[in-house]
Design a protein around this motif. Sequence first.
Motif, short mmCIF file in Angstrom:
data_model
loop_
_atom_site.label_atom_id
_atom_site.label_comp_id
_atom_site.label_asym_id
_atom_site.label_seq_id
_atom_site.Cartn_x
_atom_site.Cartn_y
_atom_site.Cartn_z
N GLY A 175 0.78 -1.23 0.00
CA GLY A 175 0.00 0.00 0.00
C GLY A 175 0.81 1.27 0.00
N VAL A 176 2.14 1.16 -0.24
CA VAL A 176 2.98 2.36 -0.22
C VAL A 176 3.29 2.86 -1.62
CG1 VAL A 176 3.99 1.83 2.03
CG2 VAL A 176 5.06 0.94 -0.05
N LEU A 177 2.97 2.07 -2.65
CA LEU A 177 3.12 2.50 -4.03
C LEU A 177 1.76 2.46 -4.72
CD1 LEU A 177 6.37 0.60 -5.24
CD2 LEU A 177 6.18 2.87 -4.18
N ARG A 178 1.63 3.29 -5.74
CA ARG A 178 0.39 3.32 -6.51
C ARG A 178 0.25 2.03 -7.32
NH1 ARG A 178 -1.33 8.78 -6.48
NH2 ARG A 178 0.35 10.21 -5.86
N GLY A 179 -0.94 1.78 -7.83
CA GLY A 179 -1.21 0.55 -8.57
C GLY A 179 -0.73 0.61 -10.00
N VAL A 212 19.71 13.56 -14.11
CA VAL A 212 18.93 12.34 -14.32
C VAL A 212 18.58 11.71 -12.97
CG1 VAL A 212 18.96 10.00 -15.26
CG2 VAL A 212 19.90 11.89 -16.59
N ARG A 213 19.54 11.67 -12.08
CA ARG A 213 19.28 11.10 -10.75
C ARG A 213 18.15 11.87 -10.05
NH1 ARG A 213 22.27 7.95 -7.07
NH2 ARG A 213 23.92 7.79 -8.62
N ASP A 214 18.21 13.19 -10.10
CA ASP A 214 17.17 14.00 -9.46
C ASP A 214 15.80 13.74 -10.08
OD1 ASP A 214 19.00 15.13 -7.77
OD2 ASP A 214 19.17 17.02 -8.88
N ARG A 215 15.75 13.66 -11.43
CA ARG A 215 14.46 13.44 -12.11
C ARG A 215 13.92 12.04 -11.83
NH1 ARG A 215 15.45 17.79 -12.28
NH2 ARG A 215 14.07 17.53 -10.48
N LEU A 216 14.83 11.07 -11.73
CA LEU A 216 14.38 9.70 -11.47
C LEU A 216 13.76 9.60 -10.08
CD1 LEU A 216 14.24 6.79 -12.51
CD2 LEU A 216 16.44 6.38 -11.41
N PHE A 217 14.42 10.19 -9.09
CA PHE A 217 13.87 10.13 -7.74
C PHE A 217 12.63 11.02 -7.62
CE2 PHE A 217 18.31 8.83 -6.32
CZ PHE A 217 17.94 7.50 -6.18
N ASP A 218 12.55 12.07 -8.41
CA ASP A 218 11.34 12.89 -8.45
C ASP A 218 10.18 12.06 -9.01
OD1 ASP A 218 10.00 15.56 -8.25
OD2 ASP A 218 9.79 15.27 -10.41
N TYR A 219 10.47 11.23 -10.02
CA TYR A 219 9.46 10.34 -10.59
C TYR A 219 8.96 9.36 -9.53
CZ TYR A 219 7.66 6.28 -13.13
OH TYR A 219 6.88 5.23 -13.57
N LEU A 220 9.86 8.81 -8.74
CA LEU A 220 9.44 7.90 -7.69
C LEU A 220 8.51 8.61 -6.70
CD1 LEU A 220 12.77 6.02 -6.74
CD2 LEU A 220 11.04 5.36 -8.41
N THR A 222 6.69 11.47 -7.06
CA THR A 222 5.45 12.07 -7.54
C THR A 222 4.54 11.10 -8.30
OG1 THR A 222 6.52 12.79 -9.61
CG2 THR A 222 6.55 14.32 -7.74
N THR A 223 5.11 10.02 -8.82
CA THR A 223 4.32 9.11 -9.65
C THR A 223 4.13 7.74 -9.02
OG1 THR A 223 5.18 10.22 -11.63
CG2 THR A 223 4.16 8.07 -11.95
N LEU A 224 5.12 7.26 -8.28
CA LEU A 224 5.01 5.91 -7.73
C LEU A 224 4.54 5.87 -6.28
CD1 LEU A 224 8.06 3.89 -9.13
CD2 LEU A 224 5.72 4.02 -9.96
N LEU A 225 5.03 6.75 -5.44
CA LEU A 225 4.65 6.70 -4.03
C LEU A 225 3.16 6.98 -3.86
CD1 LEU A 225 7.59 8.39 -2.09
CD2 LEU A 225 7.27 6.00 -2.71
N ALA A 226 2.52 6.19 -3.02
CA ALA A 226 1.10 6.39 -2.75
C ALA A 226 0.89 7.71 -2.00
CB ALA A 226 0.57 5.22 -1.92
N GLY A 228 0.41 10.40 0.60
CA GLY A 228 0.78 10.45 1.99
C GLY A 228 2.07 9.76 2.35
N VAL A 229 2.68 9.05 1.36
CA VAL A 229 3.94 8.36 1.61
C VAL A 229 5.10 9.27 1.21
CG1 VAL A 229 5.38 6.37 1.05
CG2 VAL A 229 2.89 6.10 1.26
N GLU A 230 6.07 9.43 2.10
CA GLU A 230 7.20 10.31 1.86
C GLU A 230 8.43 9.52 1.42
OE1 GLU A 230 7.19 13.62 1.98
OE2 GLU A 230 5.05 13.61 2.51
N PRO A 231 9.32 10.16 0.64
CA PRO A 231 10.58 9.49 0.28
C PRO A 231 11.38 9.17 1.55
CG PRO A 231 10.21 11.42 -1.08
CD PRO A 231 9.18 11.47 0.01
N PRO A 232 12.19 8.16 1.53
CA PRO A 232 12.99 7.81 2.71
C PRO A 232 14.05 8.87 2.99
CG PRO A 232 13.65 6.48 0.83
CD PRO A 232 12.43 7.21 0.40
N GLU A 233 14.49 8.92 4.23
CA GLU A 233 15.51 9.89 4.63
C GLU A 233 16.78 9.66 3.80
OE1 GLU A 233 17.89 11.30 8.70
OE2 GLU A 233 16.30 9.77 8.77
N GLY A 234 17.35 10.74 3.35
CA GLY A 234 18.57 10.66 2.56
C GLY A 234 18.35 10.74 1.07
N PHE A 235 17.08 10.70 0.66
CA PHE A 235 16.75 10.80 -0.77
C PHE A 235 15.84 12.00 -1.03
CE2 PHE A 235 17.82 6.34 -0.22
CZ PHE A 235 18.61 6.09 -1.31
#
Length: 235
Positions: A175-179, A212-220, A222-226, A228-235
């Motif tokens: 339930g932490v990533l979108r479908g 590219v690294r910044d955009r990839l993690f931005d994709y995670l 804004t697009t993958l995380l459900a 209310g779910v936040e990126p992990p510390e350090g990212f």
Amino acid sequence: MSAAAARPTARVEGKPFSRSVLPPCMTGDAVSDLSADAREEIAGAVRAALAKHGYAGLTTKKVAAESEKSEAFFFYHCDTKADLIVVFLEWAAGWSLDRFAAAAAEPDPVRKLYLACDCLLGDPDDEFERGMNVAMMELLSHAPHDAAFRDRLEAYERRVLSDLADIVREGIEAGVLRGVDPEATAAFLLMTADGTAGAVHALGMRDVEAGVRDRLFDYLATTLLAEGVEPPEGF
């Protein structure tokens, strides 16, 4: 042994290299009887020689120059230049899969996904990783014309693709990533990382890596995380 040839053993994190982590088609009769020490010696020397001279310029003499072992040692274990390459490919796949497995062992599914992507992107400042990527890029250009190279490289990519899809699937089930479609998402992430690693390590385009690294993690985020779910510390 030279520093370049010795580095493989030192760089493996987690469990030591084991052919058991490789898909069945990635082991061949020509090199199946090699001891672990001989395999690492050959793989380290081939990696260094490929990165320095390229595939076209690779000879057993140049491989031996990257090791304290004699040229006779390499001829004894490998009949042909192709056999030397196969040893390197199988070792390199195991080394990469071990690193990926270490990231996948993270219990938190969100952090696991971020660590996996970070592992695939690699470290642009790591000279060992640069040498590995340059060597692999050299072999990729020959894969369409050599079934032994192609089968091993494809099996490795498909193994990583499957493992990455499993990580995405786990996050969806938790339930932490979108479908999203796990396979398509994993393919997008892997191909982005592969292309970036090639451009940065093989072509020296270090200026594009951070973006590219910044955009990839931005994709995670804004697009993958459900929601209310936040990126992990350090990212």
